[in-house]
Design a protein around this motif. Sequence first.
Motif, PDB file in Angstrom:
ATOM      1  N   MET A  26       0.842  -1.187   0.000  1.00 14.82           N
ATOM      2  CA  MET A  26       0.000   0.000   0.000  1.00 14.82           C
ATOM      3  C   MET A  26       0.887   1.250   0.000  1.00 14.82           C
ATOM      4  O   MET A  26       2.081   1.180   0.310  1.00 14.82           O
ATOM      5  N   ILE A  27       0.299   2.373  -0.346  1.00 11.99           N
ATOM      6  CA  ILE A  27       1.028   3.639  -0.439  1.00 11.99           C
ATOM      7  C   ILE A  27       0.613   4.548   0.716  1.00 11.99           C
ATOM      8  O   ILE A  27      -0.569   4.829   0.907  1.00 11.99           O
ATOM      9  N   LEU A  28       1.595   4.972   1.495  1.00 14.15           N
ATOM     10  CA  LEU A  28       1.385   5.954   2.547  1.00 14.15           C
ATOM     11  C   LEU A  28       1.789   7.317   1.994  1.00 14.15           C
ATOM     12  O   LEU A  28       2.906   7.493   1.520  1.00 14.15           O
ATOM     13  N   LYS A  29       0.879   8.263   2.069  1.00 14.84           N
ATOM     14  CA  LYS A  29       1.085   9.594   1.485  1.00 14.84           C
ATOM     15  C   LYS A  29       1.047  10.614   2.620  1.00 14.84           C
ATOM     16  O   LYS A  29       0.008  10.796   3.262  1.00 14.84           O
ATOM     17  N   ILE A  30       2.181  11.271   2.889  1.00 14.04           N
ATOM     18  CA  ILE A  30       2.320  12.207   4.010  1.00 14.04           C
ATOM     19  C   ILE A  30       2.543  13.614   3.460  1.00 14.04           C
ATOM     20  O   ILE A  30       3.493  13.844   2.697  1.00 14.04           O
ATOM     21  N   GLU A  31       1.707  14.550   3.860  1.00 11.85           N
ATOM     22  CA  GLU A  31       1.917  15.942   3.458  1.00 11.85           C
ATOM     23  C   GLU A  31       3.014  16.550   4.330  1.00 11.85           C
ATOM     24  O   GLU A  31       2.907  16.583   5.551  1.00 11.85           O
ATOM     25  N   LEU A  32       4.079  17.035   3.686  1.00 10.24           N
ATOM     26  CA  LEU A  32       5.207  17.614   4.407  1.00 10.24           C
ATOM     27  C   LEU A  32       5.088  19.132   4.537  1.00 10.24           C
ATOM     28  O   LEU A  32       5.499  19.712   5.536  1.00 10.24           O
ATOM     29  N   GLU A  33       4.579  19.763   3.504  1.00 10.78           N
ATOM     30  CA  GLU A  33       4.227  21.178   3.515  1.00 10.78           C
ATOM     31  C   GLU A  33       3.009  21.322   2.627  1.00 10.78           C
ATOM     32  O   GLU A  33       2.495  20.320   2.119  1.00 10.78           O
ATOM     33  N   ASN A  34       2.544  22.537   2.424  1.00  9.94           N
ATOM     34  CA  ASN A  34       1.306  22.748   1.673  1.00  9.94           C
ATOM     35  C   ASN A  34       1.361  22.074   0.305  1.00  9.94           C
ATOM     36  O   ASN A  34       2.079  22.509  -0.593  1.00  9.94           O
ATOM     37  N   GLN A  35       0.621  20.947   0.198  1.00  7.58           N
ATOM     38  CA  GLN A  35       0.489  20.166  -1.041  1.00  7.58           C
ATOM     39  C   GLN A  35       1.816  19.603  -1.563  1.00  7.58           C
ATOM     40  O   GLN A  35       1.932  19.282  -2.743  1.00  7.58           O
ATOM     41  N   LYS A  36       2.793  19.436  -0.666  1.00  8.08           N
ATOM     42  CA  LYS A  36       4.034  18.723  -0.997  1.00  8.08           C
ATOM     43  C   LYS A  36       4.015  17.413  -0.216  1.00  8.08           C
ATOM     44  O   LYS A  36       4.069  17.430   1.023  1.00  8.08           O
ATOM     45  N   PHE A  37       3.953  16.291  -0.926  1.00 10.76           N
ATOM     46  CA  PHE A  37       3.723  14.998  -0.299  1.00 10.76           C
ATOM     47  C   PHE A  37       4.929  14.073  -0.453  1.00 10.76           C
ATOM     48  O   PHE A  37       5.665  14.144  -1.442  1.00 10.76           O
ATOM     49  N   LEU A  38       5.093  13.216   0.536  1.00 12.82           N
ATOM     50  CA  LEU A  38       6.043  12.112   0.479  1.00 12.82           C
ATOM     51  C   LEU A  38       5.245  10.825   0.310  1.00 12.82           C
ATOM     52  O   LEU A  38       4.389  10.507   1.135  1.00 12.82           O
ATOM     53  N   ASP A  39       5.513  10.094  -0.768  1.00 14.73           N
ATOM     54  CA  ASP A  39       4.828   8.836  -1.039  1.00 14.73           C
ATOM     55  C   ASP A  39       5.749   7.668  -0.708  1.00 14.73           C
ATOM     56  O   ASP A  39       6.890   7.611  -1.203  1.00 14.73           O
ATOM     57  N   LEU A  40       5.261   6.742   0.125  1.00 17.72           N
ATOM     58  CA  LEU A  40       6.067   5.611   0.567  1.00 17.72           C
ATOM     59  C   LEU A  40       5.316   4.314   0.321  1.00 17.72           C
ATOM     60  O   LEU A  40       4.105   4.226   0.576  1.00 17.72           O
ATOM     61  N   ASP A  41       6.033   3.311  -0.162  1.00 18.71           N
ATOM     62  CA  ASP A  41       5.496   1.956  -0.121  1.00 18.71           C
ATOM     63  C   ASP A  41       5.529   1.512   1.331  1.00 18.71           C
ATOM     64  O   ASP A  41       6.583   1.507   1.963  1.00 18.71           O
ATOM     65  N   PHE A  42       4.371   1.148   1.859  1.00 20.42           N
ATOM     66  CA  PHE A  42       4.277   0.924   3.302  1.00 20.42           C
ATOM     67  C   PHE A  42       3.381  -0.258   3.581  1.00 20.42           C
ATOM     68  O   PHE A  42       2.204  -0.257   3.231  1.00 20.42           O
ATOM     69  N   ASP A  43       3.945  -1.275   4.206  1.00 19.89           N
ATOM     70  CA  ASP A  43       3.168  -2.443   4.593  1.00 19.89           C
ATOM     71  C   ASP A  43       2.945  -2.425   6.097  1.00 19.89           C
ATOM     72  O   ASP A  43       1.874  -2.067   6.586  1.00 19.89           O
ATOM     73  N   ASP A  44       3.996  -2.781   6.857  1.00 17.99           N
ATOM     74  CA  ASP A  44       3.862  -2.786   8.316  1.00 17.99           C
ATOM     75  C   ASP A  44       4.906  -1.929   9.012  1.00 17.99           C
ATOM     76  O   ASP A  44       4.686  -1.462  10.119  1.00 17.99           O
ATOM     77  N   ILE A  45       6.063  -1.714   8.351  1.00 19.96           N
ATOM     78  CA  ILE A  45       7.116  -0.911   8.973  1.00 19.96           C
ATOM     79  C   ILE A  45       7.894  -0.178   7.886  1.00 19.96           C
ATOM     80  O   ILE A  45       8.056  -0.683   6.764  1.00 19.96           O
ATOM     81  N   VAL A  46       8.321   1.035   8.198  1.00 19.88           N
ATOM     82  CA  VAL A  46       9.190   1.791   7.297  1.00 19.88           C
ATOM     83  C   VAL A  46      10.273   2.455   8.141  1.00 19.88           C
ATOM     84  O   VAL A  46      10.018   2.898   9.267  1.00 19.88           O
ATOM     85  N   TYR A  47      11.501   2.469   7.609  1.00 18.41           N
ATOM     86  CA  TYR A  47      12.641   3.082   8.286  1.00 18.41           C
ATOM     87  C   TYR A  47      13.058   4.309   7.492  1.00 18.41           C
ATOM     88  O   TYR A  47      13.435   4.202   6.318  1.00 18.41           O
ATOM     89  N   LEU A  48      13.003   5.481   8.117  1.00 18.81           N
ATOM     90  CA  LEU A  48      13.472   6.706   7.466  1.00 18.81           C
ATOM     91  C   LEU A  48      14.762   7.145   8.141  1.00 18.81           C
ATOM     92  O   LEU A  48      14.808   7.339   9.362  1.00 18.81           O
TER      93      LEU A  48
END
Length: 340
Positions: A1-23
């Motif tokens: 699945m895709i996790l979509k996080i807004e970092l600033e106004n309409q600037k998003f980080l898209d991540l492939d995300f199942d159960d855990i993600v390491y940044l």
Amino acid sequence: MILKIELENQKFLDLDFDDIVYLTGIDHKKLWTVFRSLYYYFNRSPRLTSNIYGDNDIELYIDDEKVSVKNNDVFFINNRDSIYQQMQYKKDTLLYELLNKLNDDLDIDHAIENMNNENFRLEIKVQEFLDDYSNNLRINFQDLNYLEMLKNFLVLNYQEDSKNYPLEFMNTESLLDEFLNFLKLKLSKNSHPTWLVLYNVDSFISQYEKNNFFIKIKKLLSEYDLKVVYIGNNLENLPIDTMDLEKIVVAADEFDQLLPTDELLHSVKNNYPNEFNSSEEKFVESMQRIIPYIGIKEKLFLNNKDLVLLKVVNEILNYETSFSFEDQLLTDAETKFLED
């Protein structure tokens, strides 16, 4: 699945995300921005965030569906106090939920009933005393109930080396197991997805305990509906395996999510200056060491093999590698000293 996080106004980080993600990575500001968005999304504060994230405030999606704040339980562990707070009897803490579950326990009900019987006998004794001085006043002790007792009479300490200490004196690492035990109980009873967001854990957990902590977290991942976001400066002492490489996101000039282990290893072999012989397990160990340096512009001082691998991976991700080769050379005396 895709996790979509807004970092600033309409600037998003898209991540492939199942159960855990390491940044992880060199750009600590980017890492903080991810934590900030997650924290203020689940702890609604439009007064602070609307001017940064726009009129819609922060947006967070999984597969284009907005994540429900109400229907997701989230725990942020980012400093010593965040563990300490979960050990307090306050609303929305793990201890609060754990102790409140006993409200319907038959043994607890029986104990409370016995206490109220004793209260009634005490009431009679006090009334007999008061009757010597008053003809009109009547004593009444209200019946106790379990939740009121927790609220008004509970005092928590923690024990270490057979000594009781105030909870404020808590050694954080000594309560990590308790935190995970409480979390496991919640997960076993919970109908909502539960998130664990871990930020900068190296500042309050030792490297040894960090490894143990994550081994147990990964076990919970395999058993329950738990989602984990790890945000940290490095991947040291994490139980990273061949299935985890594609779950790592590097914060450098851009955010780069790594390929699955077999694909990335194949790409490295194709770009390596000579034959690259490595098992997937050894390759993951090497990647775990170099990933925090991907995209760094300052001169690096790594062992020669790691430096070559870093340069290859940097080229795959379109970054340059800066190093001083002279600093990598040993004198004959230094070489002989290492060999002795």
